[in-house]
Design an enzyme around this catalytic site. Structure first.
Site, PDB file in Angstrom:
ATOM      1  N   GLU A   1       0.837  -1.191   0.000  1.00 29.87           N
ATOM      2  CA  GLU A   1       0.000   0.000   0.000  1.00 29.87           C
ATOM      3  C   GLU A   1       0.873   1.243   0.000  1.00 29.87           C
ATOM      4  O   GLU A   1       1.960   1.250   0.593  1.00 29.87           O
ATOM      5  CB  GLU A   1      -0.918   0.005   1.221  1.00 29.87           C
ATOM      6  CG  GLU A   1      -1.902  -1.158   1.240  1.00 29.87           C
ATOM      7  CD  GLU A   1      -2.826  -1.137   2.454  1.00 29.87           C
ATOM      8  OE1 GLU A   1      -2.666  -0.235   3.307  1.00 29.87           O
ATOM      9  OE2 GLU A   1      -3.711  -2.009   2.548  1.00 29.87           O
TER      10      GLU A   1
ATOM     11  N   HIS B   1      -8.048   1.177   2.024  1.00 29.94           N
ATOM     12  CA  HIS B   1      -7.873   0.798   3.436  1.00 29.94           C
ATOM     13  C   HIS B   1      -8.667   1.724   4.356  1.00 29.94           C
ATOM     14  O   HIS B   1      -8.128   2.316   5.299  1.00 29.94           O
ATOM     15  CB  HIS B   1      -6.390   0.811   3.814  1.00 29.94           C
ATOM     16  CG  HIS B   1      -6.077  -0.078   4.985  1.00 29.94           C
ATOM     17  ND1 HIS B   1      -4.890  -0.729   5.121  1.00 29.94           N
ATOM     18  CD2 HIS B   1      -6.815  -0.440   6.081  1.00 29.94           C
ATOM     19  CE1 HIS B   1      -4.875  -1.433   6.249  1.00 29.94           C
ATOM     20  NE2 HIS B   1      -6.045  -1.272   6.844  1.00 29.94           N
TER      21      HIS B   1
END
Length: 629
Positions: A489, A512
């Site tokens: 990420e 997220h």
């Protein structure tokens, strides 16, 4: 060392207000010129306290600006006890026990100071201040000119005349307090900065005291061996909610914040001198980081997961780790329900088509949740709450968990993951981030799912083989997916995102945000902050994920020794032998261990030599030693 005589200023020291500014707020209420007059009074106060304007001149000029009456003065006197400085309130017992060693010295007014002095137990003859003069109608006309405190340089004159026993310790925030030491009337001067910090005053001081705790610690007062809260640094990364910052600062700790995550080398540089570290999911707390943390006592993960922290290394360094396992549960559950409905109704593709100008009204491929089977992998806090909501929407719920869990409602436990995959119309993943869970769902598992079934991953990025998922979606084996977490990420919002799932049909990708609601982040901030405070203030390790959990009451009438050690034979015996040799009387003791670590909490009588206690640090196996009072 002889007992010190403490001389305390009043305004912005014992109380958190400046008396004349507070009186201005009362006397000028409703006046059209109130703001301008308040500003002028505040400016005069700052000039006088910084030493740029003689105190007597500033006092008279401020009084001349106000239409003060006895009623205004009484109104402030009636509420002044509510304005006590936080650390003064906390140390009320010290003031009462040592009132014979305390003098209150102020250019303020007796009517305002008297209630506070009484609360602190300080006798009226040890309160030295100005007296207001009133006319027959109760209007303030000035102060008693015969009192040295109404003039420049009055404080040193008054203190010298008292002939106080040495050492005399002056504590205050203003230049006229510094003058007491500079004129030789005090042996030491502390610039008190809990309420306001004036650089010229700090520069003239022997030391700076951010709180009464810090002052008493520096002076070695009996019962003050705890490290002062204001000197303890808390570093919060990744834009942690302001509720956490406020709670920690209100408790007296020094808090620094940073918006983004830090890489390992950056964190190693920043963590030196830090006592508590707060992170979310992106900052990695490695063995190297923990080895470089010379003062670190605790790490708080302001999220559910702790896989970003080397828990074994934290235990070996005696660093407690806390998280917030339940605070964002509802937010994740609601997102799961929302994306299920969207995927069932083919909303992502229909919405994209509308944005392209295409109208495609059709029921083909659109289905209801009612009557479908939801397979939940991981039946913890999130999985079980999702189970309840899904049943409320008419779904049949099955679940699989390696741990024995109580099934809620009509949910049915499945003996294996394969059995769950074969029956589920929707599979949703809610497992933890342990290494054993890597690629739990891959090509083999997709082959065992119902054709056209949906997959949700709102837990950890590494538990799904993203490449295999992309292939299953492309072939039509999987009818759709919602993915909120990814194996890799971006560190910040400014960094690019890439994934083989981008651009695929009936796929919802979110950055997220499962737990990222305003309500959840505030709840996480409050919960994690409270766990930190419980540990810092009383040694409570409830909800600690890497040390034995011990629930403790506040320290009362004793001192508390906190001893974290390797779980090895003989530590408790050695510790108690050292306690006895130090002359300490044990009032209570707790011991709890796990397979790696032991935690001993010992409450002792307060009368002892603080140097003798330091021998306890040398007990074999000691990882962390701390004193609380």
């Amino acid at each position: 060392m002889a007992d010190a005589t403490y001389v305390f200023d009043f305004d912005s020291t014992l109380v958190r207000v400046e008396t004349l500014e507070a009186l201005a707020d009362i006397a000028l209420e409703g006046s059209p010129d109130a703001a301008a007059v308040r500003a002028e009074i505040a400016a005069l106060t700052d000039q006088a306290m910084a030493g740029d304007l003689p105190f007597g001149e500033a006092l008279r000029r401020r009084l001349a600006l106000l239409p003060l009456t006895h009623a205004h003065v009484q109104a402030l006197a009636d509420r002044i006890l509510d304005e006590g400085t936080p650390s003064v309130r906390k140390n009320l017992a010290f003031f009462k026990a040592n009132a014979h060693r305390v003098v209150i010295l102020s250019g303020g007014f007796r009517e305002i100071i008297a209630p506070v002095a009484e609360r602190l137990g300080v006798a009226p003859d040890r309160v030295l201040c100005n007296d207001l003069i009133y006319d027959a109608d109760g209007r303030v006309t000035g102060v008693d000119d015969a009192n040295p405190l109404s003039h420049e340089g009055g404080k040193p004159v008054v203190i010298k005349a008292l002939n106080l026993p040495s050492p005399v310790v002056m504590v205050g925030d203003g230049w006229n307090d510094a003058e007491v030491k500079l004129a030789g009337a005090a042996d030491r001067f502390y610039a008190f900065t809990e309420i306001v910090r004036r650089p010229t005053v700090v520069a003239a001081a022997d030391a700076e005291a951010h709180s009464i705790d810090e002052l008493l610690h520096a002076e070695g007062e009996t019962g003050r061996w705890s490290y002062p809260r204001s000197r303890m640094r808390i570093l919060l990364l990744e834009n942690i909610h302001p509720a956490a910052v406020e709670r920690l600062e209100d408790a007296g700790y020094t808090v620094e914040t940073a918006k983004g995550a830090l890489g390992e080398d950056e964190l190693i540089e920043r963590i030196k001198g830090v006592h508590v570290l707060g992170i979310r999911s992106k900052t990695m707390v490695t063995e190297r980081v923990l080895a470089a943390a010379d003062r670190l006592m605790a790490v708080a993960a302001f999220c559910i997961g702790t896989n970003q922290i080397d828990l074994a290394a934290a235990s070996d360094h005696g660093v407690a780790v806390f998280n917030a396992p339940y605070s964002n549960t509802r937010s994740v559950v609601e997102l799961a329900v929302g994306v299920m409905i969207n995927l069932m109704r083919d909303v992502p593709d229909k919405s994209a088509a509308m944005h392209r100008g295409e109208w495609n009204k059709s029921a083909t491929g659109s289905r209801e949740l009612r009557g479908k089977t939801l397979g939940i992998v991981g039946y913890g806090a999130i999985g079980s709450q999702l189970s309840v909501l899904a049943e409320g929407l008419g779904m049949r719920v099955i679940f699989h968990d390696l741990t024995e869990r109580l099934a809620l409602g009509n949910a049915r436990r499945m003996s294996s993951l394969d059995a769950l995959l074969a029956e589920s119309d929707v599979v949703t993943l809610h497992v933890d981030g342990r290494g054993d869970n890597a690629n739990v769902i891959g090509a083999a598992q997709f082959a065992k799912m119902k054709p056209g079934a949906l997959l949700l991953n709102l837990s950890r990025g590494h538990i799904v083989d993203v490449g295999a998922l992309a292939q299953a979606l492309g072939s039509g084996r999987i009818g759709g997916a919602a993915v909120d977490v990814f194996p890799e990420e971006p560190a910040t919002n400014a960094d690019p995102f890439d994934s083989p799932l981008r651009g695929l049909k009936n796929v919802i990708l979110t950055p997220h945000i499962g737990g990222s609601t305003e309500e959840a982040q505030e709840a996480i901030g409050e919960f994690a902050a409270e766990r930190l405070l419980a540990y810092l203030n009383r040694g409570d390790t409830t909800f600690c994920v890497n040390l034995p959990n011990v629930q403790l009451a506040e320290v009362s009438g004793a001192h508390r020794i906190l001893h974290i050690h390797r779980n090895q034979p003989g530590v408790l015996a050695d510790l108690n032998r050292a306690v006895a040799e130090a002359g300490l009387n044990i009032l209570g003791q707790h011991l709890k261990t796990d397979e790696r670590t032991g935690y001993v909490i010992t409450d002792v009588d307060r009368n002892y030599d603080p140097d003798a206690v330091q021998t306890l640090r040398g007990v074999a196996g000691t990882l962390r030693f701390r004193m609380l009072y």
